[in-house]
Motif scaffolding. Structure first.
Motif, PDB file in Angstrom:
ATOM      1  N   VAL A   1       3.012  -1.985  -5.094  1.00  0.00           N
ATOM      2  CA  VAL A   1       1.654  -2.488  -5.305  1.00  0.00           C
ATOM      3  C   VAL A   1       1.132  -3.152  -4.037  1.00  0.00           C
ATOM      4  O   VAL A   1      -0.019  -2.926  -3.631  1.00  0.00           O
ATOM      5  N   LEU A   2       1.959  -3.953  -3.385  1.00  0.00           N
ATOM      6  CA  LEU A   2       1.530  -4.613  -2.148  1.00  0.00           C
ATOM      7  C   LEU A   2       1.289  -3.595  -1.036  1.00  0.00           C
ATOM      8  O   LEU A   2       0.351  -3.748  -0.244  1.00  0.00           O
TER       9      LEU A   2
ATOM     10  N   LEU B   1      -5.175   0.147   1.181  1.00  0.00           N
ATOM     11  CA  LEU B   1      -6.569   0.196   0.751  1.00  0.00           C
ATOM     12  C   LEU B   1      -7.419  -0.834   1.490  1.00  0.00           C
ATOM     13  O   LEU B   1      -8.574  -0.566   1.836  1.00  0.00           O
ATOM     14  N   THR B   2      -6.841  -1.999   1.750  1.00  0.00           N
ATOM     15  CA  THR B   2      -7.572  -3.035   2.486  1.00  0.00           C
ATOM     16  C   THR B   2      -7.850  -2.594   3.909  1.00  0.00           C
ATOM     17  O   THR B   2      -8.949  -2.791   4.452  1.00  0.00           O
TER      18      THR B   2
ATOM     19  N   GLU C   1       2.264  -9.115 -13.012  1.00  0.00           N
ATOM     20  CA  GLU C   1       3.020  -9.551 -11.832  1.00  0.00           C
ATOM     21  C   GLU C   1       2.223 -10.528 -10.972  1.00  0.00           C
ATOM     22  O   GLU C   1       2.799 -11.500 -10.445  1.00  0.00           O
ATOM     23  N   PHE C   2       0.915 -10.297 -10.807  1.00  0.00           N
ATOM     24  CA  PHE C   2       0.133 -11.082  -9.842  1.00  0.00           C
ATOM     25  C   PHE C   2      -0.915 -11.990 -10.492  1.00  0.00           C
ATOM     26  O   PHE C   2      -1.523 -12.798  -9.783  1.00  0.00           O
TER      27      PHE C   2
ATOM     28  N   ALA D   1      -0.777 -12.831  -2.517  1.00  0.00           N
ATOM     29  CA  ALA D   1       0.572 -12.298  -2.291  1.00  0.00           C
ATOM     30  C   ALA D   1       0.599 -11.348  -1.097  1.00  0.00           C
ATOM     31  O   ALA D   1       1.553 -11.326  -0.323  1.00  0.00           O
ATOM     32  N   LEU D   2      -0.462 -10.568  -0.950  1.00  0.00           N
ATOM     33  CA  LEU D   2      -0.547  -9.618   0.160  1.00  0.00           C
ATOM     34  C   LEU D   2      -0.574 -10.339   1.500  1.00  0.00           C
ATOM     35  O   LEU D   2       0.178 -10.010   2.419  1.00  0.00           O
TER      36      LEU D   2
END
Length: 219
Positions: free
Chosen positions: A33-34, A40-41, A68-69, A78-79
């Protein structure tokens, strides 16, 4: 029984027991996910990133991401924390053991930050967005209560303590705060070339610590 025996054997050998399938899946899912949020960012900017898009890119369900987040903000936090932890590891390598001359050592560390920030796609994307008026991820780099800010301050303060052991703790904390805040400020709004900025910041931050009269608490 065999599982318990294996765990005891690993413990005697000084090894951590293997993760359970559930924990291993969660770690893999979190990393996926990260990674998806990172890509994408970098492609479109955080403002265009949705939890649905991240879940689709990572091939997991949206409920799993939320579980999770917590929410989109938690994912962004988190990223940035993951990326900047790696970043701070490079700063630590520059400071320790570092160059013998304290000012040259600090200059090298500040210059590393200013130059490496533009070499890492995510941090570069956050800074570029901030310069154009979007600061949705910026608070995670700059907020006083953020773990990354605190980690940077701790890293610099500990290094200053090894170079200026005669200094009062509050003096070292003040210098570390100035160094971290001003370095971040110059990341967002650069005033000169990195080597010039690094020299100026190092000189300004260390000058009070070098004074023979500064071994006590500074005003």
């Amino acid at each position: 029984m065999a599982t318990d025996r294996q765990r005891r054997t690993n413990g005697l050998a000084g090894e951590d027991p293997p993760d359970s399938p559930r924990i291993a899946w969660r770690k893999q899912m979190r990393a996926s996910v990260l990674d998806a949020a990172h890509d994408l960012t970098c492609e479109a900017g955080w403002d265009e990133v949705s939890v649905a898009a991240v879940a689709a890119r990572a091939q997991v369900s949206r409920p799993s991401v939320y579980k999770e987040f917590g929410n989109r903000a938690g994912l962004g936090r988190a990223l940035v924390i993951r990326e900047t932890r790696q970043f701070l590891a490079g700063v630590a390598d520059t400071l320790h053991p570092g160059l013998p001359d304290s000012q040259a050592c600090l200059e090298a560390a500040i210059r590393y930050v200013l130059e490496e920030a533009h070499a890492q796609p995510l941090i570069r994307a956050v800074i570029a967005a901030a310069r154009h008026g979007s600061d949705s991820l910026l608070p995670y780099l700059t907020a006083r209560a953020d773990p990354i800010f605190d980690a940077g301050q701790y890293l610099v303060r500990e290094w200053l303590g090894t170079r200026y052991p005669e200094q009062h703790t509050e003096n070292l904390e003040m210098a570390a705060d100035i160094i971290v805040r001003m370095t971040i400020s110059h990341l967002i709004l650069p005033a000169a070339e990195p080597h010039v900025t690094a020299r100026r910041l190092a000189t300004a931050a260390l000058q009070p610590l070098r004074s023979p009269l500064s071994a006590g608490k500074l005003p």
